[in-house]
Enzyme design. Structure first.
Site, mmCIF file in Angstrom:
data_model
loop_
_atom_site.group_PDB
_atom_site.id
_atom_site.type_symbol
_atom_site.label_atom_id
_atom_site.label_comp_id
_atom_site.label_asym_id
_atom_site.label_seq_id
_atom_site.Cartn_x
_atom_site.Cartn_y
_atom_site.Cartn_z
ATOM 1 N N TYR A 1 -28.658 -8.201 20.676
ATOM 2 C CA TYR A 1 -27.347 -8.691 20.237
ATOM 3 C C TYR A 1 -27.553 -10.068 19.620
ATOM 4 C CZ TYR A 1 -22.801 -10.821 20.082
ATOM 5 O OH TYR A 1 -21.698 -11.475 19.631
ATOM 6 N N TYR B 1 -21.525 -16.950 24.300
ATOM 7 C CA TYR B 1 -20.202 -17.170 24.893
ATOM 8 C C TYR B 1 -20.364 -17.649 26.319
ATOM 9 C CZ TYR B 1 -15.300 -15.981 25.932
ATOM 10 O OH TYR B 1 -13.983 -16.020 26.275
ATOM 11 N N ALA C 1 12.835 3.714 -2.704
ATOM 12 C CA ALA C 1 13.876 3.420 -1.716
ATOM 13 C C ALA C 1 14.110 4.568 -0.751
ATOM 14 C CB ALA C 1 15.184 3.071 -2.430
ATOM 15 N N ARG D 1 9.980 13.057 6.056
ATOM 16 C CA ARG D 1 9.026 14.105 6.435
ATOM 17 C C ARG D 1 7.657 13.549 6.852
ATOM 18 N NH1 ARG D 1 9.335 18.006 1.466
ATOM 19 N NH2 ARG D 1 10.414 16.235 0.530
ATOM 20 N N SER E 1 -40.236 -10.341 23.675
ATOM 21 C CA SER E 1 -39.263 -9.343 24.136
ATOM 22 C C SER E 1 -38.414 -9.843 25.286
ATOM 23 C CB SER E 1 -40.007 -8.087 24.613
ATOM 24 O OG SER E 1 -40.679 -7.510 23.528
ATOM 25 N N GLY F 1 7.138 5.990 -6.449
ATOM 26 C CA GLY F 1 6.082 5.209 -5.805
ATOM 27 C C GLY F 1 5.102 6.018 -4.975
HETATM 28 C C1 UD1 Z 1 13.318 14.218 -8.415
HETATM 29 C C2 UD1 Z 1 13.925 14.724 -9.726
HETATM 30 C C3 UD1 Z 1 13.358 16.092 -10.039
HETATM 31 C C4 UD1 Z 1 11.851 16.029 -10.095
HETATM 32 C C5 UD1 Z 1 11.278 15.432 -8.816
HETATM 33 C C6 UD1 Z 1 9.805 15.180 -8.966
HETATM 34 C C7 UD1 Z 1 16.151 13.781 -9.876
HETATM 35 C C8 UD1 Z 1 17.605 14.041 -9.687
HETATM 36 N N1 UD1 Z 1 15.348 14.792 -9.571
HETATM 37 O O1 UD1 Z 1 13.750 15.111 -7.413
HETATM 38 O O2 UD1 Z 1 13.869 16.576 -11.275
HETATM 39 O O3 UD1 Z 1 11.314 17.315 -10.318
HETATM 40 O O4 UD1 Z 1 11.902 14.166 -8.538
HETATM 41 O O5 UD1 Z 1 9.268 14.789 -7.746
HETATM 42 O O6 UD1 Z 1 15.772 12.717 -10.302
HETATM 43 N N2 UD1 Z 1 14.759 7.465 -4.746
HETATM 44 C C9 UD1 Z 1 15.310 6.227 -4.614
HETATM 45 N N3 UD1 Z 1 16.643 6.126 -4.377
HETATM 46 C C10 UD1 Z 1 17.444 7.210 -4.285
HETATM 47 C C11 UD1 Z 1 16.853 8.480 -4.415
HETATM 48 C C12 UD1 Z 1 15.517 8.578 -4.660
HETATM 49 O O7 UD1 Z 1 14.634 5.218 -4.709
HETATM 50 O O8 UD1 Z 1 18.651 7.024 -4.065
HETATM 51 C C13 UD1 Z 1 13.318 7.572 -4.995
HETATM 52 C C14 UD1 Z 1 12.580 8.254 -3.891
HETATM 53 O O9 UD1 Z 1 12.109 7.318 -2.941
HETATM 54 C C15 UD1 Z 1 11.430 8.913 -4.634
HETATM 55 C C16 UD1 Z 1 12.020 9.208 -6.014
HETATM 56 O O10 UD1 Z 1 13.139 8.367 -6.147
HETATM 57 O O11 UD1 Z 1 10.349 8.032 -4.795
HETATM 58 C C17 UD1 Z 1 12.418 10.654 -6.192
HETATM 59 O O12 UD1 Z 1 13.447 10.945 -5.280
HETATM 60 P P1 UD1 Z 1 13.554 12.337 -4.544
HETATM 61 O O13 UD1 Z 1 14.727 12.320 -3.662
HETATM 62 O O14 UD1 Z 1 12.252 12.683 -3.938
HETATM 63 O O15 UD1 Z 1 13.874 13.277 -5.774
HETATM 64 P P2 UD1 Z 1 13.640 14.813 -5.826
HETATM 65 O O16 UD1 Z 1 14.766 15.504 -5.181
HETATM 66 O O17 UD1 Z 1 12.283 15.135 -5.381
#
Ligand code: UD1
Ligand code: CA
Length: 508
Positions: free
Chosen positions: A380, A401, A20, A25, A419, A116
């Protein structure tokens, strides 16, 4: 690291995939997890890996750009459940949203949470992790890893005896905690009953103001429950791509792993540094891949075929022993022992038979070229069928065509066309038929006949000196002994300006 071949030992498994987040970035119109690596989206790699757990339910949490990612997930895995997280309030919140979307029957056994965006993840490591979690009888297990630069990750906190105490996030870590090199990969396994109890207890009173899924570890400890971490050696498997630079790094690593697997399986790859092979490509032993080759999509290459140098084949089937050189091909079939290239362009619907040939500077499209049939040079071939053993002369254009509609040309078996022909479709050239050089074939040529449309050649004597007097051409003609006398041949031609030759109506 131990592995298991008995996923049944794990009992029922539910998988929650988090997708989600905004992925800002990436700076892209395309949702982060949809960016491709090795011909598949990042999330497709994750879904394939988690399939090794034979989960009875997969829930994907979607939010940002869910109109893109939702349909993509449903196409890959029609049974997947989509849980919509309207606002991204952290990983703990995301799992709660998934939990609420699940049927009570699916809230049992082991629950694996993954992100994901980890395209190098493989099923085997997940099975080992889940098996270790189940065997340890723990309520929560962390797939951890020791990395050179832990910045940004959650750190695993252990007590003096090595027992896992909790996870602290980068922003909440003291200097001492931040020095820990063992990190949370983001993949966790839970006992479903524990997860059900602990999710409502998560709070967002932390540096990011988010509900951290990682707080479940400390809560389990407080409850006197068993927790643990399973360190993965191959930490790249759990690495995410957050920007395009990381995407390229992981893509290169993924490619390297794919190439290594094929080489171990008996494929010769001369230059791994310039060879790219997508995840869904299939190669037989004793295929040889020369430098500068991209095998993409669902391309399949049979034994003893040699591809390259410098080919791009996407969704192409190459038969045993075929030879393909400097060729771009898409949705095409190249028969066993056939020869293609150099500098050939095979567009969708090209089917080249066994021992056939598509040669240099030949473009084909929607063309069935029979066994042993050859289109060797500068042609062709569009919307056509060429029978077995036929040979198409150099510089032939299948004019398919008419400016409005496409039409088909059929050339029979063992035909020999000369040819610089144009076949004006729809037209049929019969079995064993031939054509004269320079013919424009608008009418069918019956089996065994020779179709000739170029008129008999007339040489108009003295033309250059009369019509191009004073030119280098005329000087050269005079020097060669030409005389500028009148030419009877020229009389009666409306245009005296060129050696007009009728293209038509001059059958033999
Ligand atoms: C998270 C972990 C961290 C770990 C790291 C590994 C937590 C609090 N921290 O940190 O310990 O080392 O992943 O990469 O879990 N996502 C949602 N909904 C949200 C927030 C996040 O679906 O509200 C999804 C993001 O799309 C992503 C994953 O969860 O796929 C991780 O979220 P992200 O914000 O990247 O967590 P990190 O801060 O990297
Ligand atoms: Ca992350």
């Amino acid at each position: 690291m131990s592995t298991t071949n008995q996923p049944d030992d794990l009992g029922p498994v539910t998988v929650i995939v988090l997708a989600a987040g905004g992925g800002t970035r990436m700076k892209s119109k395309t949702m982060k997890v949809l960016h491709p690596i090795a011909g598949r989206s990042m999330i497709a790699h994750v879904l394939e890996a988690v399939a090794a757990l034979q989960p009875h339910r997969v829930v994907a949490v979607v939010g940002n750009q869910r109109e893109q990612v939702g349909p993509h997930i449903q196409e890959l895995l029609p049974d997947a459940l989509l849980a919509v997280q309207e606002t991204q309030e952290g990983t703990g919140h995301a799992v709660r949203v998934a939990w609420e979307a699940l049927e009570p029957a699916d809230r049992s056994g082991t629950v694996l949470v993954a992100a994901g965006d980890t395209p190098l993840l493989e099923g085997e490591v997940l099975r080992a992790f889940a098996a270790d979690h189940a065997a340890g009888g723990r309520v929560v297990s962390i797939l951890s890893g020791v990395v050179a630069n832990p910045h940004g990750y959650g750190r695993i906190l252990r007590d003096d005896s090595g027992q896992v105490m909790g996870i602290v996030e980068q922003k909440d870590a003291t200097a001492e905690e931040a020095a820990v090199a063992e990190i949370n990969s983001g993949i966790l396994a839970f006992d479903a009953a524990f997860l059900d109890r602990v999710l409502p207890r998560l709070r967002n009173d932390n540096a990011k103001g988010e509900y951290y899924l990682t707080d479940t570890v400390q809560l389990a400890r407080e409850d006197g429950e068993s927790v643990g971490a399973f360190p993965i050696e191959d930490v790249l498997q759990t690495e995410g791509a957050n920007d395009r630079a990381q995407l390229a790094t992981l893509a290169k690593e993924k490619n390297h792993r794919i190439l290594t697997r094929w080489m171990r399986d008996g494929v010769t790859i001369i230059d791994p540094a310039t060879t790219w092979i997508d995840a869904d490509v299939r190669l037989e032993p004793d295929v040889t891949v020369l430098p500068g080759v991209q095998l993409l999509g669902t391309t399949v290459v049979a034994e003893d075929a040699v591809i390259g140098p410098d080919c791009t084949l996407k969704d192409v089937e190459v038969g045993a022993g075929a030879r393909v050189v400097r060729t771009h091909a898409e949705l095409a079939v190249i028969g066993a022992g056939a020869n293609v290239g150099p500098f050939s362009y095979l567009r969708p619907g090209t089917v080249l038979g066994a021992e056939g040939k598509i040669g240099g500077f030949v473009e084909t499209k929607n063309a069935k070229i029979g066994d042993g049939a050859k289109v060797p040079h500068l042609s062709y071939v569009g919307d056509a069928e060429i029978g077995e053993g036929s040979n198409i002369g150099a510089g032939t254009v299948f004019a398919n065509y008419d400016g409005v509609q496409k039409h088909r040309t059929v050339v029979g078996r063992h035909a020999r066309t000369a040819s610089n022909n144009t076949f004006v479709a729809p037209v049929h050239i019969g079995d064993g038929a031939g054509t004269g050089a320079g013919s424009v074939i608008r009418e069918d040529v019956p089996p065994g006949a020779l179709g000739v449309s170029a008129g008999p050649q007339r040489n108009i004597e003295g033309w250059a000196e009369r019509r191009r007097a004073g030119s280098a051409q005329a000087d050269a003609a005079r020097a060669a002994g030409d005389s500028p006398g009148d030419s009877a041949d020229e009389a009666g031609h409306a245009s005296g300006d060129g050696p007009a030759v009728s293209n038509e109506g001059q059958g033999e």
